[in-house]
Design a protein around this motif. Structure first.
Motif, PDB file in Angstrom:
ATOM      1  N   PRO A  21       0.806  -1.230   0.000  1.00 51.42           N
ATOM      2  CA  PRO A  21       0.000   0.000   0.000  1.00 51.42           C
ATOM      3  C   PRO A  21       0.841   1.283   0.000  1.00 51.42           C
ATOM      4  O   PRO A  21       0.455   2.279  -0.607  1.00 51.42           O
ATOM      5  CB  PRO A  21      -0.828  -0.100   1.278  1.00 51.42           C
ATOM      6  CG  PRO A  21      -0.911  -1.559   1.557  1.00 51.42           C
ATOM      7  CD  PRO A  21       0.395  -2.123   1.087  1.00 51.42           C
ATOM      8  N   LEU A  22       1.988   1.247   0.644  1.00 53.35           N
ATOM      9  CA  LEU A  22       2.856   2.426   0.634  1.00 53.35           C
ATOM     10  C   LEU A  22       3.460   2.657  -0.747  1.00 53.35           C
ATOM     11  O   LEU A  22       3.613   3.802  -1.190  1.00 53.35           O
ATOM     12  CB  LEU A  22       3.959   2.283   1.674  1.00 53.35           C
ATOM     13  CG  LEU A  22       3.508   2.321   3.133  1.00 53.35           C
ATOM     14  CD1 LEU A  22       4.688   2.060   4.069  1.00 53.35           C
ATOM     15  CD2 LEU A  22       2.862   3.650   3.448  1.00 53.35           C
ATOM     16  N   VAL A  23       3.814   1.575  -1.430  1.00 51.93           N
ATOM     17  CA  VAL A  23       4.343   1.701  -2.790  1.00 51.93           C
ATOM     18  C   VAL A  23       3.268   2.267  -3.704  1.00 51.93           C
ATOM     19  O   VAL A  23       3.523   3.151  -4.528  1.00 51.93           O
ATOM     20  CB  VAL A  23       4.861   0.345  -3.318  1.00 51.93           C
ATOM     21  CG1 VAL A  23       5.258   0.429  -4.783  1.00 51.93           C
ATOM     22  CG2 VAL A  23       6.029  -0.128  -2.474  1.00 51.93           C
ATOM     23  N   TRP A  24       2.034   1.784  -3.557  1.00 59.92           N
ATOM     24  CA  TRP A  24       0.946   2.283  -4.389  1.00 59.92           C
ATOM     25  C   TRP A  24       0.628   3.742  -4.077  1.00 59.92           C
ATOM     26  O   TRP A  24       0.306   4.516  -4.979  1.00 59.92           O
ATOM     27  CB  TRP A  24      -0.286   1.416  -4.222  1.00 59.92           C
ATOM     28  CG  TRP A  24      -0.134   0.070  -4.867  1.00 59.92           C
ATOM     29  CD1 TRP A  24       0.824  -0.317  -5.754  1.00 59.92           C
ATOM     30  CD2 TRP A  24      -0.969  -1.061  -4.680  1.00 59.92           C
ATOM     31  NE1 TRP A  24       0.633  -1.631  -6.121  1.00 59.92           N
ATOM     32  CE2 TRP A  24      -0.456  -2.113  -5.481  1.00 59.92           C
ATOM     33  CE3 TRP A  24      -2.084  -1.301  -3.912  1.00 59.92           C
ATOM     34  CZ2 TRP A  24      -1.041  -3.368  -5.527  1.00 59.92           C
ATOM     35  CZ3 TRP A  24      -2.673  -2.558  -3.965  1.00 59.92           C
ATOM     36  CH2 TRP A  24      -2.155  -3.571  -4.772  1.00 59.92           C
ATOM     37  N   ALA A  25       0.721   4.135  -2.825  1.00 58.46           N
ATOM     38  CA  ALA A  25       0.516   5.545  -2.469  1.00 58.46           C
ATOM     39  C   ALA A  25       1.602   6.408  -3.100  1.00 58.46           C
ATOM     40  O   ALA A  25       1.330   7.500  -3.618  1.00 58.46           O
ATOM     41  CB  ALA A  25       0.504   5.707  -0.953  1.00 58.46           C
ATOM     42  N   ALA A  27       3.246   5.627  -5.822  1.00 63.04           N
ATOM     43  CA  ALA A  27       2.981   5.615  -7.266  1.00 63.04           C
ATOM     44  C   ALA A  27       1.889   6.617  -7.606  1.00 63.04           C
ATOM     45  O   ALA A  27       2.000   7.357  -8.598  1.00 63.04           O
ATOM     46  CB  ALA A  27       2.576   4.212  -7.723  1.00 63.04           C
ATOM     47  N   PHE A  28       0.850   6.674  -6.800  1.00 64.87           N
ATOM     48  CA  PHE A  28      -0.249   7.612  -7.035  1.00 64.87           C
ATOM     49  C   PHE A  28       0.258   9.045  -6.948  1.00 64.87           C
ATOM     50  O   PHE A  28       0.066   9.847  -7.863  1.00 64.87           O
ATOM     51  CB  PHE A  28      -1.371   7.365  -6.018  1.00 64.87           C
ATOM     52  CG  PHE A  28      -2.592   8.212  -6.246  1.00 64.87           C
ATOM     53  CD1 PHE A  28      -3.582   7.795  -7.113  1.00 64.87           C
ATOM     54  CD2 PHE A  28      -2.737   9.425  -5.595  1.00 64.87           C
ATOM     55  CE1 PHE A  28      -4.706   8.579  -7.323  1.00 64.87           C
ATOM     56  CE2 PHE A  28      -3.851  10.214  -5.793  1.00 64.87           C
ATOM     57  CZ  PHE A  28      -4.843   9.793  -6.671  1.00 64.87           C
ATOM     58  N   GLY A  29       0.925   9.367  -5.845  1.00 65.26           N
ATOM     59  CA  GLY A  29       1.421  10.726  -5.658  1.00 65.26           C
ATOM     60  C   GLY A  29       2.509  11.105  -6.647  1.00 65.26           C
ATOM     61  O   GLY A  29       2.528  12.215  -7.186  1.00 65.26           O
ATOM     62  N   GLY A  30       3.429  10.168  -6.906  1.00 67.38           N
ATOM     63  CA  GLY A  30       4.515  10.447  -7.844  1.00 67.38           C
ATOM     64  C   GLY A  30       4.024  10.616  -9.265  1.00 67.38           C
ATOM     65  O   GLY A  30       4.479  11.515  -9.990  1.00 67.38           O
ATOM     66  N   ALA A  31       3.106   9.759  -9.688  1.00 65.67           N
ATOM     67  CA  ALA A  31       2.573   9.869 -11.043  1.00 65.67           C
ATOM     68  C   ALA A  31       1.746  11.149 -11.197  1.00 65.67           C
ATOM     69  O   ALA A  31       1.801  11.800 -12.249  1.00 65.67           O
ATOM     70  CB  ALA A  31       1.728   8.645 -11.384  1.00 65.67           C
ATOM     71  N   THR A  68       4.549  -8.430  -5.927  1.00 62.52           N
ATOM     72  CA  THR A  68       3.094  -8.343  -5.953  1.00 62.52           C
ATOM     73  C   THR A  68       2.592  -6.911  -6.113  1.00 62.52           C
ATOM     74  O   THR A  68       1.425  -6.704  -6.442  1.00 62.52           O
ATOM     75  CB  THR A  68       2.491  -8.956  -4.681  1.00 62.52           C
ATOM     76  OG1 THR A  68       3.058  -8.301  -3.542  1.00 62.52           O
ATOM     77  CG2 THR A  68       2.759 -10.445  -4.603  1.00 62.52           C
ATOM     78  N   ALA A  69       3.450  -5.924  -5.891  1.00 57.60           N
ATOM     79  CA  ALA A  69       3.048  -4.526  -6.050  1.00 57.60           C
ATOM     80  C   ALA A  69       3.158  -4.054  -7.496  1.00 57.60           C
ATOM     81  O   ALA A  69       2.637  -2.996  -7.845  1.00 57.60           O
ATOM     82  CB  ALA A  69       3.898  -3.630  -5.151  1.00 57.60           C
TER      83      ALA A  69
END
Length: 145
Positions: A21-25, A27-31, A68-69
């Motif tokens: 979830p931290l990686v996805w957060a 990715a969301f913020g960075g993208a 898995t991320a």
């Protein structure tokens, strides 16, 4: 008599990946930030440059992520590429081959980053073990490989 004793308890473990979830957060913020920056600097008429920048972001995120991320990271980066990197901005579309290619590039970048990190961490752990001190009998001098 001075006796050198190793204080470590063995090889240091391979670093644990960051929670998905931290990686996805990230990715969301960075993208989002990268998309806004690219739209401000170059506009929406060069999606190849946006794909390259988001692929680099995905690879960097892959360096600290689990395998898995990777799919979620790729989809989040594609979401911002598709929604804001091509005209009309703010509208999600699906253009078959183009979007499949973009998703494949982003997924490959994330997987390459993750595989590279695992390989480098495993190699470093192996070197620490191979260059470590061999356990000896009490009173013996430590031996190195």
């Amino acid at each position: 008599m001075i006796e050198w004793v190793s204080l470590s308890t063995g090889a240091r473990p391979v670093p644990r990946p960051v929670a998905t979830p931290l990686v996805w957060a990230a990715a969301f913020g960075g993208a989002l930030a990268l998309g806004a920056l690219l739209n401000t600097l170059i506009g929406t008429d060069q999606p190849e440059l946006a794909l390259l920048a988001l692929s680099l972001l995905a690879a960097l995120l892959g360096l600290c992520a689990r395998f898995t991320a990777a799919p979620g990271t790729a989809v989040l980066c594609w979401f911002f590429l598709n929604g804001f990197g091509i005209p009309p901005a703010g509208t999600l579309t699906w253009a078959g081959h183009r979007d499949t290619f973009w998703l494949a590039c982003l997924l490959a970048a994330t997987l390459v980053g993750t595989a590279l990190a695992r390989l480098l961490h495993a190699r470093a752990a192996y070197r620490r073990i191979a260059e470590g001190v061999v356990a000896t009998e009490p009173g013996d001098r430590p031996r190195h490989f």
